[in-house]
Design an enzyme around this catalytic site. Structure first.
Site, PDB file in Angstrom:
ATOM      1  N   ASP A 124       0.860  -1.192   0.000  1.00 21.09           N
ATOM      2  CA  ASP A 124       0.000   0.000   0.000  1.00 21.09           C
ATOM      3  C   ASP A 124       0.893   1.237   0.000  1.00 21.09           C
ATOM      4  O   ASP A 124       2.080   1.160   0.317  1.00 21.09           O
ATOM      5  CB  ASP A 124      -0.918   0.007   1.241  1.00 21.09           C
ATOM      6  CG  ASP A 124      -1.840   1.234   1.268  1.00 21.09           C
ATOM      7  OD1 ASP A 124      -2.392   1.589   0.210  1.00 21.09           O
ATOM      8  OD2 ASP A 124      -1.996   1.853   2.330  1.00 21.09           O
ATOM      9  N   GLY A 135      -2.729   9.193  -3.797  1.00 19.24           N
ATOM     10  CA  GLY A 135      -3.993   9.553  -4.444  1.00 19.24           C
ATOM     11  C   GLY A 135      -4.053  10.944  -5.041  1.00 19.24           C
ATOM     12  O   GLY A 135      -4.941  11.240  -5.837  1.00 19.24           O
ATOM     13  N   CYS A 171      -4.182  -1.324  -2.292  1.00 16.82           N
ATOM     14  CA  CYS A 171      -4.348   0.125  -2.462  1.00 16.82           C
ATOM     15  C   CYS A 171      -5.185   0.327  -3.728  1.00 16.82           C
ATOM     16  O   CYS A 171      -4.762  -0.079  -4.818  1.00 16.82           O
ATOM     17  CB  CYS A 171      -2.959   0.748  -2.620  1.00 16.82           C
ATOM     18  SG  CYS A 171      -2.960   2.510  -2.964  1.00 16.82           S
ATOM     19  N   THR A 194      -5.818   3.028  -5.248  1.00 20.74           N
ATOM     20  CA  THR A 194      -5.172   4.007  -6.124  1.00 20.74           C
ATOM     21  C   THR A 194      -4.113   3.330  -6.989  1.00 20.74           C
ATOM     22  O   THR A 194      -4.084   3.508  -8.212  1.00 20.74           O
ATOM     23  CB  THR A 194      -4.529   5.109  -5.248  1.00 20.74           C
ATOM     24  OG1 THR A 194      -5.530   5.627  -4.370  1.00 20.74           O
ATOM     25  CG2 THR A 194      -3.953   6.213  -6.087  1.00 20.74           C
ATOM     26  N   CYS A 201     -10.956   3.279  -0.625  1.00 20.94           N
ATOM     27  CA  CYS A 201      -9.550   3.515  -0.275  1.00 20.94           C
ATOM     28  C   CYS A 201      -9.291   2.698   0.975  1.00 20.94           C
ATOM     29  O   CYS A 201     -10.116   2.698   1.905  1.00 20.94           O
ATOM     30  CB  CYS A 201      -9.311   4.997   0.003  1.00 20.94           C
ATOM     31  SG  CYS A 201      -7.692   5.356   0.755  1.00 20.94           S
ATOM     32  N   HIS A 226      -7.437   3.030   3.421  1.00 13.91           N
ATOM     33  CA  HIS A 226      -7.287   3.756   4.687  1.00 13.91           C
ATOM     34  C   HIS A 226      -8.654   3.989   5.363  1.00 13.91           C
ATOM     35  O   HIS A 226      -8.721   4.188   6.568  1.00 13.91           O
ATOM     36  CB  HIS A 226      -6.637   5.127   4.455  1.00 13.91           C
ATOM     37  CG  HIS A 226      -5.154   5.062   4.233  1.00 13.91           C
ATOM     38  ND1 HIS A 226      -4.597   4.654   3.047  1.00 13.91           N
ATOM     39  CD2 HIS A 226      -4.111   5.376   5.041  1.00 13.91           C
ATOM     40  CE1 HIS A 226      -3.269   4.720   3.132  1.00 13.91           C
ATOM     41  NE2 HIS A 226      -2.948   5.155   4.338  1.00 13.91           N
TER      42      HIS A 226
HETATM   43  N1  DGL Z   1      -4.738   3.476   0.530  1.00 14.58           N
HETATM   44  C1  DGL Z   1      -4.810   3.995  -0.775  1.00 14.58           C
HETATM   45  C2  DGL Z   1      -6.038   3.520  -1.536  1.00 14.58           C
HETATM   46  O1  DGL Z   1      -6.573   2.475  -1.251  1.00 14.58           O
HETATM   47  C3  DGL Z   1      -4.551   5.423  -1.076  1.00 14.58           C
HETATM   48  C4  DGL Z   1      -4.092   6.421  -0.130  1.00 14.58           C
HETATM   49  C5  DGL Z   1      -3.181   7.432  -0.796  1.00 14.58           C
HETATM   50  O2  DGL Z   1      -3.676   8.447  -1.314  1.00 14.58           O
HETATM   51  O3  DGL Z   1      -1.990   7.189  -0.798  1.00 14.58           O
HETATM   52  O4  DGL Z   1      -6.477   4.151  -2.455  1.00 14.58           O
END
Ligand code: DGL
Length: 257
Positions: free
Chosen positions: A12, A45, A75, A77, A185, A187
């Site tokens: 990630d 992102g 992730c 993104t 996302c 997070h």
């Molecule tokens: N954790 C990431 C996702 O699933 C993105 C977070 C970032 O912007 O780095 O999209």
């Protein structure tokens, strides 16, 4: 590489992928995992898709060189920017990316109003548009870019008045109007309780983590790469491009959250 004892790499941009890692561990407790977070270069992102593609490919090449038997791009993104290219580069590798759970949400609420929260890249990239066209059906899918939200989680700030204020500001226009929210996302699952506090308990939350973990297990099984000895307790190896103690501690805190 055809090694059942080798670890599964999980990647990630930072610590969000831990929400996927915990699902992976839950369904494959005998496997070893190598988690790499690129917090030093996060957020991904708000970068260009090309930058994210390059970084994701570079890290994946390293996981393969280390002997990982499978790779999870935990992730959304990085998946939207790089997974197609990675599949072309490594057709035989069990490689699974995460994408916003539009399909289960639209199946559950075929006529519903569904908010997709994600990073600006995920919202912008063609992959989400394809997902909506393919699986959205008659549901009203509303994409919402949430720049800045991941930073709270990266800072370990997951249950504070600031997160609440940030989320209230962006979610207020949707209060009373939604059936579901897709966490696009990795997070965001860490702030899902706050999202529910703002939108109410009848708005269902959809997280792609469990489906992604299941898919990795299926791929490894298909390739004959799952560990056979179910007595082994898998090990977890954590690395981050940000070497601070804070990231290390936060990794374990989130893993048990
Ligand atoms: N954790 C990431 C996702 O699933 C993105 C977070 C970032 O912007 O780095 O999209």
């Amino acid at each position: 590489m055809e090694n059942r004892e080798a670890p599964i790499a999980v990647f990630d941009s930072g610590l969000g992928g831990v929400s996927v890692l915990r699902e992976l561990i839950r369904i494959m407790p005998n496997e070893d995992f190598y988690y790499f977070g690129d917090s030093k270069h996060a957020p991904y992102g708000t970068k260009s898709a090309q930058q994210v593609r390059q970084m994701t490919i570079m890290h994946t090449q390293r996981f393969i060189a280390m002997g990982a038997k499978g790779v999870v791009i935990a992730c959304n993104t990085a998946t939207s920017a790089a997974v197609r290219r990675l599949r072309q580069m490594y057709p035989a590798l069990p490689l699974v990316g995460i994408e916003p759970a539009v399909k289960p949400a639209a199946e559950r609420y075929p006529q519903g109003n569904i908010l997709v929260m994600a990073t600006p890249i995920t919202i912008r990239e063609a992959k989400l548009q394809h997902l909506i066209e393919r699986f959205g059906g008659d549901a009203n899918i509303i994409p919402l870019a949430c720049p800045g939200l991941m930073d709270f989680v990266e800072a370990g700030n997951i249950d504070s008045p600031e997160v609440y204020g940030f989320l209230r500001d962006i979610l207020e226009p949707y209060q009373g109007k939604l059936d579901g929210v897709v966490l696009g996302c990795t997070h965001y699952p860490f702030v899902s309780k706050t999202i529910t506090r703002i939108l109410g308990t009848d708005v269902e939350i959809f997280d792609g983590g469990p489906g992604t973990a299941k898919e990795m297990k299926r791929r490894l099984e298909e390739a004959g790469l799952l560990r056979q000895n179910t007595q082994i307790q898998g090990k977890i190896n954590f690395e981050n491009s940000d070497k601070s103690q804070q990231k290390k501690e936060l990794f374990y805190k989130l893993l048990n959250y």
